[in-house]
Design a protein around this motif. Structure first.
Motif, short mmCIF file in Angstrom:
data_model
loop_
_atom_site.label_atom_id
_atom_site.label_comp_id
_atom_site.label_asym_id
_atom_site.label_seq_id
_atom_site.Cartn_x
_atom_site.Cartn_y
_atom_site.Cartn_z
N ARG A 7 -51.46 27.50 -23.39
CA ARG A 7 -51.29 26.35 -24.32
C ARG A 7 -49.82 26.21 -24.89
NH1 ARG A 7 -53.98 21.97 -27.12
NH2 ARG A 7 -52.54 21.02 -28.19
N SER A 8 -49.21 27.26 -24.94
CA SER A 8 -47.70 27.25 -25.40
C SER A 8 -46.77 26.57 -24.08
CB SER A 8 -47.16 28.45 -25.88
OG SER A 8 -47.41 29.64 -25.13
N GLU A 9 -47.14 27.07 -23.00
CA GLU A 9 -46.47 26.75 -21.71
C GLU A 9 -46.72 25.15 -21.62
OE1 GLU A 9 -46.36 30.82 -19.37
OE2 GLU A 9 -48.04 29.55 -19.12
N PHE A 10 -47.81 24.65 -21.66
CA PHE A 10 -47.86 23.22 -21.71
C PHE A 10 -47.00 22.67 -22.75
CE2 PHE A 10 -49.73 19.13 -22.20
CZ PHE A 10 -49.97 18.66 -20.95
N GLU A 11 -47.23 23.20 -23.95
CA GLU A 11 -46.42 22.27 -25.02
C GLU A 11 -44.96 22.42 -24.46
OE1 GLU A 11 -47.67 24.19 -28.45
OE2 GLU A 11 -49.65 23.37 -28.53
N SER A 12 -44.62 23.32 -23.96
CA SER A 12 -42.96 23.37 -23.59
C SER A 12 -42.67 22.54 -22.49
CB SER A 12 -42.28 25.05 -23.30
OG SER A 12 -43.02 25.45 -22.23
N PHE A 13 -43.74 22.10 -21.43
CA PHE A 13 -43.83 21.51 -20.50
C PHE A 13 -43.99 19.98 -20.73
CE2 PHE A 13 -45.32 19.74 -16.32
CZ PHE A 13 -43.96 19.97 -15.64
N TRP A 14 -44.45 19.81 -22.13
CA TRP A 14 -44.84 18.30 -22.52
C TRP A 14 -43.64 17.36 -22.29
CZ3 TRP A 14 -47.95 14.68 -22.95
CH2 TRP A 14 -47.49 13.74 -24.11
N PRO A 15 -42.29 17.73 -22.70
CA PRO A 15 -41.33 16.81 -22.42
C PRO A 15 -41.09 16.26 -21.03
CG PRO A 15 -40.80 18.40 -23.87
CD PRO A 15 -41.93 18.99 -23.36
N VAL A 16 -41.27 17.20 -20.01
CA VAL A 16 -41.13 16.81 -18.78
C VAL A 16 -42.55 15.94 -18.33
CG1 VAL A 16 -41.62 17.53 -16.13
CG2 VAL A 16 -40.05 19.00 -18.12
N PHE A 17 -43.52 16.33 -18.75
CA PHE A 17 -44.97 15.58 -18.35
C PHE A 17 -44.82 14.08 -19.06
CE2 PHE A 17 -49.00 14.09 -18.89
CZ PHE A 17 -49.84 14.59 -18.16
N SER A 18 -44.38 14.14 -20.43
CA SER A 18 -44.04 12.90 -21.03
C SER A 18 -43.12 11.96 -20.04
CB SER A 18 -43.66 13.20 -22.45
OG SER A 18 -43.54 11.79 -23.33
N ARG A 19 -42.08 12.39 -19.90
CA ARG A 19 -40.99 11.69 -18.96
C ARG A 19 -41.60 11.07 -17.58
NH1 ARG A 19 -37.42 15.15 -21.37
NH2 ARG A 19 -37.37 16.75 -19.49
N ALA A 30 -51.52 6.80 -18.40
CA ALA A 30 -51.00 5.65 -19.62
C ALA A 30 -49.63 6.40 -20.02
CB ALA A 30 -52.03 5.78 -20.77
N PRO A 31 -48.65 5.55 -20.24
CA PRO A 31 -47.43 6.16 -20.66
C PRO A 31 -47.09 6.35 -21.86
CG PRO A 31 -47.50 3.64 -20.21
CD PRO A 31 -48.74 4.20 -19.70
N ASP A 32 -48.19 6.14 -22.93
CA ASP A 32 -48.08 6.26 -24.28
C ASP A 32 -49.17 7.62 -24.62
OD1 ASP A 32 -50.48 4.96 -23.89
OD2 ASP A 32 -50.26 3.60 -25.71
N MET A 33 -49.52 8.27 -23.50
CA MET A 33 -50.42 9.43 -23.78
C MET A 33 -49.82 10.44 -24.55
SD MET A 33 -52.01 11.90 -20.86
CE MET A 33 -52.67 10.43 -19.90
N ALA A 34 -50.82 10.96 -25.43
CA ALA A 34 -50.44 11.76 -26.58
C ALA A 34 -50.51 13.24 -25.89
CB ALA A 34 -51.49 11.80 -27.74
N LEU A 35 -49.93 14.22 -26.59
CA LEU A 35 -50.03 15.45 -26.10
C LEU A 35 -51.30 16.02 -25.97
CD1 LEU A 35 -47.57 18.62 -26.46
CD2 LEU A 35 -50.23 18.80 -27.38
N GLU A 36 -52.26 16.06 -26.96
CA GLU A 36 -53.48 16.37 -26.80
C GLU A 36 -54.37 15.67 -25.78
OE1 GLU A 36 -55.19 18.81 -28.39
OE2 GLU A 36 -53.15 19.01 -29.33
#
Length: 163
Positions: A7-19, A30-36
Protein backbone atom coordinates in the motif's frame (compact mmCIF):
# COMPACT_ATOMS: atom_id res chain seq x y z
CA UNK A 1 14.09 -5.13 -8.09
CA UNK A 2 10.56 -6.26 -9.00
CA UNK A 3 8.35 -7.37 -6.13
CA UNK A 4 4.71 -7.42 -5.02
CA UNK A 5 3.43 -3.92 -4.32
CA UNK A 6 2.54 -2.66 -0.85
CA UNK A 7 0.00 0.00 0.00
CA UNK A 8 2.75 2.48 0.92
CA UNK A 9 4.60 1.80 -2.34
CA UNK A 10 1.43 2.52 -4.31
CA UNK A 11 0.98 5.73 -2.35
CA UNK A 12 4.53 6.78 -3.25
CA UNK A 13 3.81 5.84 -6.90
CA UNK A 14 0.53 7.76 -6.86
CA UNK A 15 1.98 11.03 -8.26
CA UNK A 16 3.28 9.10 -11.30
CA UNK A 17 -0.01 7.26 -11.72
CA UNK A 18 -1.95 10.50 -11.40
CA UNK A 19 0.21 12.31 -14.00
CA UNK A 20 -0.20 9.44 -16.46
CA UNK A 21 -3.98 9.40 -16.25
CA UNK A 22 -4.28 13.19 -16.22
CA UNK A 23 -2.22 13.41 -19.43
CA UNK A 24 -4.93 11.38 -21.23
CA UNK A 25 -2.42 10.00 -23.72
CA UNK A 26 -2.17 6.30 -22.83
CA UNK A 27 -4.79 5.10 -20.31
CA UNK A 28 -8.58 5.22 -20.51
CA UNK A 29 -8.94 5.98 -16.81
CA UNK A 30 -10.84 8.98 -15.48
CA UNK A 31 -8.28 11.80 -15.19
CA UNK A 32 -9.78 12.94 -11.88
CA UNK A 33 -9.58 9.49 -10.27
CA UNK A 34 -8.84 9.64 -6.56
CA UNK A 35 -6.07 7.67 -4.87
CA UNK A 36 -8.52 5.21 -3.28
CA UNK A 37 -10.17 4.44 -6.62
CA UNK A 38 -6.78 4.03 -8.27
CA UNK A 39 -5.55 1.70 -5.54
CA UNK A 40 -8.62 -0.50 -5.94
CA UNK A 41 -8.31 -0.53 -9.74
CA UNK A 42 -4.55 -1.14 -9.88
CA UNK A 43 -3.89 -3.19 -6.75
CA UNK A 44 -7.04 -4.86 -5.44
CA UNK A 45 -8.99 -5.96 -8.53
CA UNK A 46 -6.12 -7.64 -10.42
CA UNK A 47 -4.68 -11.02 -9.41
CA UNK A 48 -1.28 -9.50 -8.63
CA UNK A 49 0.40 -6.11 -8.81
CA UNK A 50 4.15 -5.54 -8.79
CA UNK A 51 6.54 -2.63 -8.47
CA UNK A 52 10.00 -1.93 -9.79
CA UNK A 53 12.00 -0.40 -6.94
CA UNK A 54 15.51 0.98 -7.22
CA UNK A 55 17.32 2.57 -4.27
CA UNK A 56 14.03 2.83 -2.39
CA UNK A 57 12.22 4.64 -5.21
CA UNK A 58 9.25 3.13 -7.05
CA UNK A 59 10.03 3.61 -10.75
CA UNK A 60 7.36 1.43 -12.32
CA UNK A 61 4.46 -0.88 -11.70
CA UNK A 62 2.27 -3.42 -13.44
CA UNK A 63 -0.78 -5.53 -12.73
CA UNK A 64 -1.82 -8.92 -14.10
CA UNK A 65 -5.35 -10.31 -14.29
CA UNK A 66 -7.46 -12.61 -16.40
CA UNK A 67 -8.60 -10.87 -19.58
CA UNK A 68 -11.94 -12.70 -19.52
CA UNK A 69 -13.79 -15.35 -17.54
CA UNK A 70 -14.68 -18.96 -18.26
CA UNK A 71 -13.41 -20.22 -21.62
CA UNK A 72 -11.29 -17.05 -22.03
CA UNK A 73 -9.66 -17.18 -18.61
CA UNK A 74 -6.41 -18.66 -20.00
CA UNK A 75 -5.56 -15.24 -21.50
CA UNK A 76 -4.22 -12.59 -19.14
CA UNK A 77 -4.13 -8.83 -19.40
CA UNK A 78 -1.56 -6.47 -17.92
CA UNK A 79 -1.15 -2.74 -17.48
CA UNK A 80 2.21 -1.02 -17.03
CA UNK A 81 3.32 2.43 -15.87
CA UNK A 82 6.84 3.81 -15.58
CA UNK A 83 7.84 7.14 -14.04
CA UNK A 84 8.97 9.86 -16.42
CA UNK A 85 12.54 9.99 -15.09
CA UNK A 86 12.90 6.21 -15.53
CA UNK A 87 11.63 5.97 -19.12
CA UNK A 88 14.08 4.69 -21.71
CA UNK A 89 16.07 2.71 -19.14
CA UNK A 90 14.62 -0.75 -19.83
CA UNK A 91 12.18 -0.77 -16.93
CA UNK A 92 9.06 -1.34 -19.04
CA UNK A 93 10.83 -4.23 -20.76
CA UNK A 94 11.86 -5.71 -17.41
CA UNK A 95 8.29 -5.37 -16.13
CA UNK A 96 6.88 -7.01 -19.26
CA UNK A 97 9.34 -9.89 -19.09
CA UNK A 98 8.52 -10.34 -15.39
CA UNK A 99 4.80 -10.32 -16.19
CA UNK A 100 5.35 -13.05 -18.81
CA UNK A 101 7.00 -15.22 -16.16
CA UNK A 102 4.19 -14.49 -13.70
CA UNK A 103 1.58 -15.26 -16.35
CA UNK A 104 3.07 -18.68 -17.00
CA UNK A 105 3.40 -19.38 -13.27
CA UNK A 106 -0.27 -18.45 -12.80
CA UNK A 107 -1.30 -20.83 -15.59
CA UNK A 108 -2.07 -18.34 -18.34
CA UNK A 109 -1.42 -19.43 -21.93
CA UNK A 110 -1.49 -16.03 -23.63
CA UNK A 111 -1.32 -12.30 -22.95
CA UNK A 112 -3.52 -9.68 -24.56
CA UNK A 113 -3.39 -5.91 -24.38
CA UNK A 114 -6.89 -4.67 -25.21
CA UNK A 115 -6.27 -1.00 -25.88
CA UNK A 116 -2.76 0.14 -26.76
CA UNK A 117 -3.05 3.73 -27.96
CA UNK A 118 -1.63 3.84 -31.48
CA UNK A 119 0.18 7.12 -30.88
CA UNK A 120 2.09 5.56 -27.96
CA UNK A 121 4.78 4.54 -30.44
CA UNK A 122 7.42 3.69 -27.82
CA UNK A 123 5.11 1.15 -26.18
CA UNK A 124 3.94 -0.29 -29.50
CA UNK A 125 7.56 -0.80 -30.64
CA UNK A 126 8.53 -2.38 -27.31
CA UNK A 127 5.59 -4.78 -27.28
CA UNK A 128 6.37 -5.79 -30.87
CA UNK A 129 10.04 -6.29 -29.97
CA UNK A 130 8.88 -8.59 -27.17
CA UNK A 131 6.84 -10.69 -29.59
CA UNK A 132 3.37 -9.15 -29.43
CA UNK A 133 1.41 -8.88 -32.65
CA UNK A 134 -1.15 -6.24 -33.50
CA UNK A 135 -4.21 -8.42 -34.06
CA UNK A 136 -6.75 -5.64 -34.30
CA UNK A 137 -7.21 -1.92 -34.75
CA UNK A 138 -10.13 -0.01 -33.28
CA UNK A 139 -10.58 3.26 -35.19
CA UNK A 140 -10.99 6.39 -33.07
CA UNK A 141 -11.36 4.39 -29.85
CA UNK A 142 -9.24 6.73 -27.71
CA UNK A 143 -9.83 10.45 -27.14
CA UNK A 144 -6.26 11.73 -26.83
CA UNK A 145 -5.94 15.02 -24.92
CA UNK A 146 -3.82 16.68 -27.65
CA UNK A 147 -4.53 14.71 -30.82
CA UNK A 148 -8.25 14.05 -30.59
CA UNK A 149 -9.64 10.67 -31.59
CA UNK A 150 -6.90 8.15 -32.34
CA UNK A 151 -6.90 4.40 -32.97
CA UNK A 152 -6.10 1.72 -30.45
CA UNK A 153 -4.50 -1.64 -31.07
CA UNK A 154 -5.31 -5.03 -29.65
CA UNK A 155 -1.96 -6.74 -29.13
CA UNK A 156 -1.52 -10.44 -28.40
CA UNK A 157 1.16 -13.00 -27.64
CA UNK A 158 0.82 -16.76 -27.14
CA UNK A 159 2.94 -17.73 -24.11
CA UNK A 160 2.32 -21.43 -23.55
CA UNK A 161 5.23 -22.64 -25.71
CA UNK A 162 7.69 -20.41 -23.81
CA UNK A 163 7.39 -22.16 -20.43
Amino acid sequence: MIKPITRSEFESFWPVFSRVIQAQETYAFAPDMALEQAYELWCELPLRTFVYVEQGEVLGSYYIKANAAGPGSHVCNCGYMVSEQARGKGIAQALCEHSRQQALALGFKAMQFNSVVSTNEVAVRLWQKLGFDIVGRVPGAYRHARLGYVDTFVMYKWLADEG
